[in-house]
Design a protein around this motif. Structure first.
Motif: not given
Length: 118
Positions: A40-45, A61-69, A85-94
């Protein structure tokens, strides 16, 4: 020329980008603001970033892909820190946060247009 709201949103956006990076790479032993759950920290941020970006640069239109990157970059950088450590689930939450922020920004725009009678 940007509106005052757009300039303020752009300034707040870059402050948030820097704060999120610093908080994401800081040792977890430091006291940090938290919702109590990492995802939820990731989602909020990232909802905040998407909302501010939409206000600062509407219709880009480039905003969301850039922020996901940017979220992916944070995960990569965390993999090089001793305490994180890196987590795929954090990127999904982002990504979920980006969608939430985008929807919220569009709802706010829609409500403002309805109120002004446009």
């Amino acid at each position: 020329m940007k509106s005052k709201i757009g300039l303020l949103a752009a300034w707040a956006f870059w402050v948030c980008v820097c704060a999120i990076l610093a908080l994401s790479l800081a040792p977890p032993s430091m006291p940090m603001p938290s919702t109590g759950w990492d995802k939820s920290n990731h989602v909020l941020a990232f909802a905040t970033l998407a909302f501010l970006a939409n206000k600062a640069w509407p219709g880009r239109i480039w905003l969301l892909p850039s922020l996901l990157a940017y979220g992916a970059l944070i995960e990569i950088l965390q993999s090089f820190t001793p305490d994180r450590y890196a987590e795929w689930s954090d990127l999904w939450a982002d990504g979920l946060g980006l969608l939430v922020g985008q929807v919220f920004a569009r709802l706010m725009n829609w409500a403002a247009q309805r109120q002004s009678g446009s």
